[in-house]
Enzyme design. Structure first.
Site, PDB file in Angstrom:
ATOM      1  N   LYS A  36       0.959  -1.406   0.012  1.00 16.73           N
ATOM      2  CA  LYS A  36      -0.001  -0.023   0.055  1.00 16.73           C
ATOM      3  C   LYS A  36       0.995   1.248   0.179  1.00 16.73           C
ATOM      4  O   LYS A  36       0.566   2.114   0.706  1.00 16.73           O
ATOM      5  CB  LYS A  36      -0.975   0.001   1.083  1.00 16.73           C
ATOM      6  N   CYS A  37       1.912   1.279  -0.643  1.00 16.78           N
ATOM      7  CA  CYS A  37       2.857   2.219  -0.928  1.00 16.78           C
ATOM      8  C   CYS A  37       2.684   3.303  -1.978  1.00 16.78           C
ATOM      9  O   CYS A  37       2.349   2.396  -3.171  1.00 16.78           O
ATOM     10  CB  CYS A  37       4.096   1.714  -0.543  1.00 16.78           C
ATOM     11  N   GLY A  38       3.315   4.307  -2.301  1.00 18.03           N
ATOM     12  CA  GLY A  38       3.306   5.111  -3.625  1.00 18.03           C
ATOM     13  C   GLY A  38       3.942   4.201  -4.575  1.00 18.03           C
ATOM     14  O   GLY A  38       3.818   4.667  -5.928  1.00 18.03           O
TER      15      GLY A  38
END
Length: 161
Positions: A36-38
């Site tokens: 769930k990271c950029g």
């Protein structure tokens, strides 16, 4: 202190241990990942590199970590399903680990110690990448924002040695 990554083992998602010596003689890219990271879309580029070069003696070892703003699922099965479903990840992924701090996985303690001069000390964010030569020693460390395709030339150089 360990001499190469082959001196370590890693926990697989099912809880069993795998000796990293199983990858001896290959060029390896170790990556701390987060779902769930950029930078999560880097899974796509990593998978492309893996597919393109795996038959030439290259592999990627993914290590999910939840140390940066809780950007990983609590359940490792969710992580594995997310990576397969959304990015077609087929390279080896391992159980969730700490990549920094006093509880850092021994592999990441070794990698950060060996590459201290490259980007300085501990892992600072998700998708930090470590390129490992066929001899099991770290060659290069890449910042999280370094896209997988930017590693291609270094990878090709290692594979041709």
């Amino acid at each position: 202190m360990a001499a190469t990554i082959y001196d370590f083992e890693a926990e697989k998602p099912d809880g069993t241990k795998q000796a990293l010596s199983d990858y001896e003689g290959q060029v390896v890219l170790v990556v701390n990942t987060a779902s769930k990271c950029g930078f999560t879309n880097q899974f796509e580029g990593l998978q492309e590199l893996y597919q393109e070069y795996r038959d030439d003696g290259f592999t990627i070892l993914g290590f999910p970590s939840d140390q940066f703003m809780n950007q990983e699922f609590d359940n490792i099965d969710e992580t594995m399903e997310f990576c397969r479903r959304n990015y077609g990840v087929s390279f080896p992924m391992f159980a969730k680990v700490d990549v920094k701090g006093k509880n850092a996985d021994p592999l990441f303690q070794y990698l950060t110690n060996e590459t201290k001069g490259l980007l300085g000390g501990e892992v600072k964010w998700n998708f930090t990448k470590f390129l490992i030569g066929r001899d099991g020693r770290p060659i290069e460390r890449y910042a999280p924002q370094t896209k997988p395709e930017k590693i291609r030339n270094d990878l090709k150089n290692q594979l041709s040695e």
